[in-house]
Structures are given as structure tokens and as C-alpha cells.
Enzyme design. Structure first.
Site, PDB file in Angstrom:
ATOM      1  N   LYS A   1       0.690  -1.157   0.085  1.00  0.00           N
ATOM      2  CA  LYS A   1       0.232   0.103  -0.045  1.00  0.00           C
ATOM      3  C   LYS A   1       0.917   1.383   0.192  1.00  0.00           C
ATOM      4  CE  LYS A   1      -3.702  -2.458   0.145  1.00  0.00           C
ATOM      5  NZ  LYS A   1      -4.526  -2.720  -0.966  1.00  0.00           N
TER       6      LYS A   1
ATOM      7  N   LYS B   1       0.985   5.192  -5.103  1.00  0.00           N
ATOM      8  CA  LYS B   1       1.613   3.950  -5.385  1.00  0.00           C
ATOM      9  C   LYS B   1       2.331   4.011  -6.728  1.00  0.00           C
ATOM     10  CE  LYS B   1      -1.886   1.516  -2.824  1.00  0.00           C
ATOM     11  NZ  LYS B   1      -3.165   2.450  -2.932  1.00  0.00           N
TER      12      LYS B   1
ATOM     13  N   GLU C   1      -6.185  -2.554 -10.209  1.00  0.00           N
ATOM     14  CA  GLU C   1      -7.244  -2.544 -11.424  1.00  0.00           C
ATOM     15  C   GLU C   1      -7.819  -0.891 -11.286  1.00  0.00           C
ATOM     16  OE1 GLU C   1      -9.278  -6.484 -12.509  1.00  0.00           O
ATOM     17  OE2 GLU C   1      -9.616  -5.858 -10.437  1.00  0.00           O
TER      18      GLU C   1
END
Length: 217
Positions: A14, A74, A165
Site C-alpha cells: 500500500k 503507489k 485495477e
């Protein structure tokens, strides 16, 4: 190498440490996983955009705005980010290209094997192109096989990763002119090394019990 240990220790990262980069020799192995991943009838209906420079990651981060803003850090803080793209069509010219590549690589000891390979591939491709009419979805499934291979391989190398995604594929299609090239963005994987304050690294892994998901015959 113990696959169970790798499966238990890998997790969806994360937060990445932006100061840590994947060594070139390690990323060469990751690139090999992209190239040599299995696909149905060796169709290989993919292309990969790899961002490792700040400029490249900024371009990929254009797909993490608005509803996808949580994934921006990220992308920007990872060492490398791979955008997985799927072909939008699989035509006869491409099938001929696959066959010619296999022949050049010595896959066919004689013409009968070549013709058998051509026929079997055409059968399954036409099942999706014609009978089922789901060729784009079928090709995206092959891309997900590649993603799974990459995630396990990265973990085996001690590289942290997270599949994404949650990206705006329409924005990325436009950014990289993918439709004009016969591709569409599907998903991404960010790779690097976890930050010390990544909360998810400290949480126990949770999966459904074996007796619920496994049937032995």
C-alpha cells in the site's frame, strides 16, 4: 525456494519507499516473466508499458486521478510500474506472425507439426472470434495470467508489488494512443519496496479455509 513461504509473505503493498529502486539485474528477470508468461495457444495478446523514470511514472499517474486518486502515490513512489495492455483484435495476419516466430525459434521439427499448430490455434481463436464472440475478453484473460506470474515471481525475488485495477483505462488509452496501436489498457502492477509505515505489511494474511475452496477427487 518454498512456494508456500512466498505465497504467505507476498502481499499487496500500500505504500512504497521512493528511495529504493529495483536493481537492473532483478528487473531483467521480471521482464523475462512478462515475455515468457503462458497464454492460451501461445497467443501472447499483450503489450507492456514500463515506467521507471519520474517522467514515465507521471504519465502513468494520469490514470490515477479523480475516483482513482488513492493509487497515485503507489504509482509515483514505486520503483517500476508496468501497464498491462491487451490486443483488441486477433486477426489472421497476427496468427501468421506467431507461426513465423515459432518457426524461426525452431518449434517445428517438420511441416506437419507446423500445420497442426496452425490448425489447433485457429480452432480455439475462432471459437472466441466467431462462435462465442468474446475475443477481447478472452485476450484480457491471458493478460491476467501474465499478471499472476509476475506477482509470484516478484515475490520470489524479494520485490514488493501491488496490482492496480483502480486506474482510468480510458485516460491511459488516450495518453499512450493505445487504440490506434491495436491495444487497450487493462491494469497495472507497481513494483518496488515497502515503506516502513505500510500498514498492510503488518496485518496477518486472511484467506478462506482449505475445506471451503478445495475439492480433492
Amino acid at each position: 525456494m518454498n512456494l508456500t513461504d512466498i505465497a504467505l509473505t507476498r502481499y499487496s503493498t500500500k505504500a512504497f519507499d521512493p528511495s529504493r529502486k529495483i536493481a537492473p539485474e532483478a528487473f531483467d528477470q521480471i521482464q523475462s516473466l512478462l515475455r515468457y508468461s503462458p497464454s492460451s495457444v501461445n497467443s501472447q495478446p499483450w503489450h507492456f508499458i514500463i515506467a521507471h523514470t519520474d517522467e514515465g511514472k507521471q504519465r502513468l499517474a494520469k490514470g490515477t486521478q479523480g475516483a482513482f486518486k488513492a493509487n497515485e502515490a503507489k504509482v509515483l513512489n514505486a520503483s517500476h510500474v508496468v501497464l498491462f495492455c491487451a490486443k483488441t483484435e486477433i486477426d489472421d495476419d497476427y496468427l501468421d506472425h506467431l507461426l513465423a516466430t515459432e518457426e524461426a525459434d525452431g518449434r517445428f521439427p517438420d511441416d506437419s507439426v507446423k500445420e497442426m499448430t496452425k490448425g489447433v490455434r485457429a480452432h480455439f481463436v475462432n471459437l472466441h472470434r466467431v462462435d462465442l464472440g468474446d475475443a477481447p475478453q478472452w485476450m484480457e484473460k491471458q493478460v491476467y495470467l501474465n499478471m499472476g506470474s509476475l506477482l509470484l515471481g516478484a515475490a520470489a525475488l524479494g520485490v514488493d508489488a501491488v496490482p492496480l485495477e483502480g486506474i482510468d483505462t480510458a485516460v491511459l488509452n488516450e495518453e499512450f494512443e493505445l487504440p490506434q496501436k491495436g491495444f487497450t489498457a487493462v491494469a497495472a502492477i507497481a513494483l518496488g519496496y515497502r515503506a516502513v509505515d505500510d500498514f498492510n505489511a503488518k496485518l496477518p494474511k486472511s484467506r478462506l479455509p482449505e475445506n471451503e475452496i478445495l475439492t480433492h477427487l
